[in-house]
Motif scaffolding. Structure first.
Motif, PDB file in Angstrom:
ATOM      1  N   THR A 201       0.808  -1.223   0.000  1.00 29.33           N
ATOM      2  CA  THR A 201       0.000   0.000   0.000  1.00 29.33           C
ATOM      3  C   THR A 201       0.840   1.272   0.000  1.00 29.33           C
ATOM      4  O   THR A 201       0.670   2.147  -0.844  1.00 29.33           O
ATOM      5  CB  THR A 201      -0.944  -0.002   1.220  1.00 29.33           C
ATOM      6  OG1 THR A 201      -1.759  -1.175   1.165  1.00 29.33           O
ATOM      7  CG2 THR A 201      -1.821   1.226   1.228  1.00 29.33           C
TER       8      THR A 201
ATOM      9  N   ASN B   8      -0.439   2.037  -3.698  1.00 30.48           N
ATOM     10  CA  ASN B   8      -1.709   2.764  -3.685  1.00 30.48           C
ATOM     11  C   ASN B   8      -1.494   4.269  -3.826  1.00 30.48           C
ATOM     12  O   ASN B   8      -0.783   4.885  -3.031  1.00 30.48           O
ATOM     13  CB  ASN B   8      -2.476   2.461  -2.409  1.00 30.48           C
ATOM     14  CG  ASN B   8      -3.797   3.197  -2.387  1.00 30.48           C
ATOM     15  OD1 ASN B   8      -3.919   4.220  -1.749  1.00 30.48           O
ATOM     16  ND2 ASN B   8      -4.758   2.684  -3.135  1.00 30.48           N
ATOM     17  N   THR B   9      -2.146   4.830  -4.827  1.00 29.08           N
ATOM     18  CA  THR B   9      -1.984   6.244  -5.140  1.00 29.08           C
ATOM     19  C   THR B   9      -2.392   7.143  -3.974  1.00 29.08           C
ATOM     20  O   THR B   9      -1.692   8.101  -3.643  1.00 29.08           O
ATOM     21  CB  THR B   9      -2.793   6.588  -6.402  1.00 29.08           C
ATOM     22  OG1 THR B   9      -2.201   5.911  -7.516  1.00 29.08           O
ATOM     23  CG2 THR B   9      -2.819   8.073  -6.672  1.00 29.08           C
ATOM     24  N   TYR B  10      -3.515   6.836  -3.349  1.00 26.41           N
ATOM     25  CA  TYR B  10      -4.011   7.659  -2.240  1.00 26.41           C
ATOM     26  C   TYR B  10      -2.973   7.735  -1.123  1.00 26.41           C
ATOM     27  O   TYR B  10      -2.608   8.821  -0.651  1.00 26.41           O
ATOM     28  CB  TYR B  10      -5.330   7.077  -1.723  1.00 26.41           C
ATOM     29  CG  TYR B  10      -5.787   7.618  -0.391  1.00 26.41           C
ATOM     30  CD1 TYR B  10      -6.518   8.800  -0.304  1.00 26.41           C
ATOM     31  CD2 TYR B  10      -5.487   6.942   0.792  1.00 26.41           C
ATOM     32  CE1 TYR B  10      -6.937   9.296   0.930  1.00 26.41           C
ATOM     33  CE2 TYR B  10      -5.896   7.424   2.019  1.00 26.41           C
ATOM     34  CZ  TYR B  10      -6.625   8.597   2.085  1.00 26.41           C
ATOM     35  OH  TYR B  10      -7.035   9.076   3.304  1.00 26.41           O
ATOM     36  N   HIS B  11      -2.488   6.599  -0.670  1.00 23.25           N
ATOM     37  CA  HIS B  11      -1.555   6.576   0.452  1.00 23.25           C
ATOM     38  C   HIS B  11      -0.208   7.179   0.084  1.00 23.25           C
ATOM     39  O   HIS B  11       0.385   7.931   0.885  1.00 23.25           O
ATOM     40  CB  HIS B  11      -1.380   5.146   0.952  1.00 23.25           C
ATOM     41  CG  HIS B  11      -2.586   4.615   1.665  1.00 23.25           C
ATOM     42  ND1 HIS B  11      -2.863   4.929   2.977  1.00 23.25           N
ATOM     43  CD2 HIS B  11      -3.598   3.820   1.251  1.00 23.25           C
ATOM     44  CE1 HIS B  11      -3.993   4.336   3.343  1.00 23.25           C
ATOM     45  NE2 HIS B  11      -4.450   3.657   2.316  1.00 23.25           N
TER      46      HIS B  11
ATOM     47  N   TYR C 278       0.399   9.389  -2.247  1.00 26.45           N
ATOM     48  CA  TYR C 278       0.188  10.832  -2.439  1.00 26.45           C
ATOM     49  C   TYR C 278       0.256  11.576  -1.103  1.00 26.45           C
ATOM     50  O   TYR C 278       0.864  12.641  -0.998  1.00 26.45           O
ATOM     51  CB  TYR C 278      -1.172  11.034  -3.111  1.00 26.45           C
ATOM     52  CG  TYR C 278      -1.755  12.418  -3.011  1.00 26.45           C
ATOM     53  CD1 TYR C 278      -1.381  13.427  -3.902  1.00 26.45           C
ATOM     54  CD2 TYR C 278      -2.713  12.720  -2.033  1.00 26.45           C
ATOM     55  CE1 TYR C 278      -1.931  14.697  -3.811  1.00 26.45           C
ATOM     56  CE2 TYR C 278      -3.265  13.974  -1.943  1.00 26.45           C
ATOM     57  CZ  TYR C 278      -2.876  14.968  -2.827  1.00 26.45           C
ATOM     58  OH  TYR C 278      -3.424  16.222  -2.732  1.00 26.45           O
TER      59      TYR C 278
ATOM     60  N   THR D  81      -0.178   0.492  -9.733  1.00 24.16           N
ATOM     61  CA  THR D  81      -0.817   1.365  -8.750  1.00 24.16           C
ATOM     62  C   THR D  81      -2.303   1.447  -9.031  1.00 24.16           C
ATOM     63  O   THR D  81      -2.714   1.610 -10.175  1.00 24.16           O
ATOM     64  CB  THR D  81      -0.237   2.795  -8.760  1.00 24.16           C
ATOM     65  OG1 THR D  81      -0.081   3.258 -10.104  1.00 24.16           O
ATOM     66  CG2 THR D  81       1.081   2.857  -8.038  1.00 24.16           C
TER      67      THR D  81
ATOM     68  N   GLY E 192      -6.628   5.077  -6.194  1.00 23.67           N
ATOM     69  CA  GLY E 192      -7.108   5.707  -4.968  1.00 23.67           C
ATOM     70  C   GLY E 192      -8.613   5.744  -4.883  1.00 23.67           C
ATOM     71  O   GLY E 192      -9.179   6.133  -3.866  1.00 23.67           O
TER      72      GLY E 192
ATOM     73  N   GLN F 240      -9.958   3.694  -1.920  1.00 23.67           N
ATOM     74  CA  GLN F 240      -9.702   4.309  -0.627  1.00 23.67           C
ATOM     75  C   GLN F 240     -10.644   5.496  -0.397  1.00 23.67           C
ATOM     76  O   GLN F 240     -11.171   5.676   0.692  1.00 23.67           O
ATOM     77  CB  GLN F 240      -8.244   4.758  -0.530  1.00 23.67           C
ATOM     78  CG  GLN F 240      -7.276   3.640  -0.205  1.00 23.67           C
ATOM     79  CD  GLN F 240      -7.222   2.575  -1.298  1.00 23.67           C
ATOM     80  OE1 GLN F 240      -7.291   2.900  -2.481  1.00 23.67           O
ATOM     81  NE2 GLN F 240      -7.098   1.332  -0.901  1.00 23.67           N
TER      82      GLN F 240
ATOM     83  N   SER G  55      -7.819  13.945   4.532  1.00 24.06           N
ATOM     84  CA  SER G  55      -6.790  12.962   4.839  1.00 24.06           C
ATOM     85  C   SER G  55      -7.108  12.234   6.137  1.00 24.06           C
ATOM     86  O   SER G  55      -7.491  12.860   7.133  1.00 24.06           O
ATOM     87  CB  SER G  55      -5.427  13.654   4.957  1.00 24.06           C
ATOM     88  OG  SER G  55      -4.489  12.838   5.622  1.00 24.06           O
TER      89      SER G  55
ATOM     90  N   VAL H  65      -5.102  12.547 -10.946  1.00 20.45           N
ATOM     91  CA  VAL H  65      -4.763  11.173 -10.598  1.00 20.45           C
ATOM     92  C   VAL H  65      -3.840  10.573 -11.663  1.00 20.45           C
ATOM     93  O   VAL H  65      -2.923   9.800 -11.348  1.00 20.45           O
ATOM     94  CB  VAL H  65      -6.031  10.324 -10.397  1.00 20.45           C
ATOM     95  CG1 VAL H  65      -5.723   8.833 -10.394  1.00 20.45           C
ATOM     96  CG2 VAL H  65      -6.716  10.703  -9.083  1.00 20.45           C
TER      97      VAL H  65
END
Length: 376
Positions: free
Chosen positions: A36, A60-63, A65, A91, A94, A97, A116, A130
């Motif tokens: 992740t 994972n892009t969200y995490h 980032y 990846t 996100g 998430q 966040s 994204v």
């Protein structure tokens, strides 16, 4: 990226293929350990390669980032250099998430505003940024930005959601096609089929996604609480439409039984946190069934964790010792359990591939499914 389909099973839709990327070839069907935040929890990169035999991992892009942040990743020269992993990376966008942040996000046509989970700061994900973020991360395979609907989900919401996901896909493709990779190798964009558990919506979404002619395609919005039979039914519907000569990735799935049944339906790629998360809680997957290593029955069992597994030869640890470590909350216990479960998942897809190539997959799959769900 190039996908070569080598053979198909004569009694099912299972396939064996090779996926060529800038960071190496991937033999399918394949399971991708979930890393992740740039790491598979508790596992060194050399263990991923040498013991687990992972061919590709997921970030994972969200995490990423949020932490360590894009400036750090770009300064390192991309995620491969930042985390010292020289094999392929995928990846996700996100989207899942953001979907899980129900109380702190707002979905609009522009994109998704969310707070966040780390510090409450406010952020906006759009199809365009994204794509930019995943360019900076530098994964070999990147995912389109989509909305993952919950289960259960009413028909009208699901329909409106796939329509927006398709509009977002158009924007993703335009941004992707009008930008260049940053680190000297090509990236591939996979669109995502949505539609909840509604056959007509899944068919519509699969047709739209297939029409883009991308290097591969993904199926999202399953394994979110629906019965397994619904998952299999939707996968079959979608795979009847998605092009045969492109890899198919079923996102977030699942148990060993789920993986085998979906391989039989024509899926090539899988990821799931289950082997790592469950390992940390003392649940082990073996060829004969599931072990809760916390149970007292293992206290004086000095046999290997899975006597039939090649990982047992690598680790030399007994059930009794692992139970002691888990009960003592020693970090090594979680590490050993994680290594075991990930190696088991990799063995499962490797063996499935071997059986497809041999022409014996269907019988083997049926016999394995009977064993894998047993509680030992």
């Amino acid at each position: 990226m190039k996908f070569t389909l080598q053979t198909s099973d004569i009694h099912s839709k299972a396939r064996a293929g090779t996926l060529e990327t800038a960071h190496g070839n991937i033999l399918t069907p394949i399971f991708m350990p979930v890393g992740t935040a740039g790491t598979v929890k508790g596992v060194h990169q050399h263990e991923l390669k040498e013991q687990i035999k992972a061919q590709i991992i997921l970030g994972n892009t969200y995490h990423l980032y949020l932490r360590p942040g894009l400036d750090t990743i770009r300064g390192a020269g991309g995620l491969h250099r930042f985390n010292s992993w020289d094999r392929p990376i995928l990846t996700d966008s996100g989207g899942y998430q953001v979907y899980s942040l129900t109380e702190v996000r707002k979905i609009r046509e522009e994109g998704v505003t969310f707070r966040s989970h780390i510090d409450g700061s406010k952020h906006l994900f759009t199809p365009e940024n994204v794509m930019d973020t995943q360019r900076i991360i530098g994964a070999d395979i990147i995912m389109a930005f989509d909305e993952c609907t919950p289960y259960p989900c009413d028909y009208r919401y699901a329909k409106d959601s796939i329509d927006m996901t398709h509009r977002w896909l158009q924007r993703c493709c335009e941004r992707f096609d009008n930008t260049e990779p940053l680190y000297g190798y090509e990236q591939s964009l996979f669109p995502i089929v949505q539609g909840s558990v509604y056959k007509d919506l899944r068919e519509k979404s699969a047709e739209v996604i297939a029409s883009y002619g991308r290097d591969g395609n993904a199926i999202g919005g399953l394994s979110v609480g629906e019965p397994a039979e619904e998952m299999y039914a939707m996968t079959e519907v979608v795979n009847n439409i998605l092009p045969r000569d492109k890899p198919r990735y079923l996102m977030g799935v699942g148990t060993p039984i789920n993986i085998l049944e979906n391989i039989a339906l024509g899926i090539d790629m899988f990821d799931c946190v289950m082997p790592t998360r469950n390992a940390r809680n003392g649940m082990l997957f073996t060829r004969k069934g599931i072990i809760n290593i916390k149970n007292k029955k293992w206290a004086d069992d000095f046999s290997p964790i899975d006597a039939d597994s090649d990982l047992a030869t690598d680790l030399f640890y007994s059930k009794s010792y692992l139970r002691h470590l888990i009960h003592s909350k020693e970090l090594l216990g979680a590490q050993i359990a994680t290594l075991h479960n990930l190696r088991f998942y990799m063995w499962l897809v490797e063996e499935a591939r071997n059986k497809i190539l041999e022409g014996t997959f269907y019988e083997w799959k049926n016999s394995m499914v009977k064993q894998l769900g047993e509680r030992l």
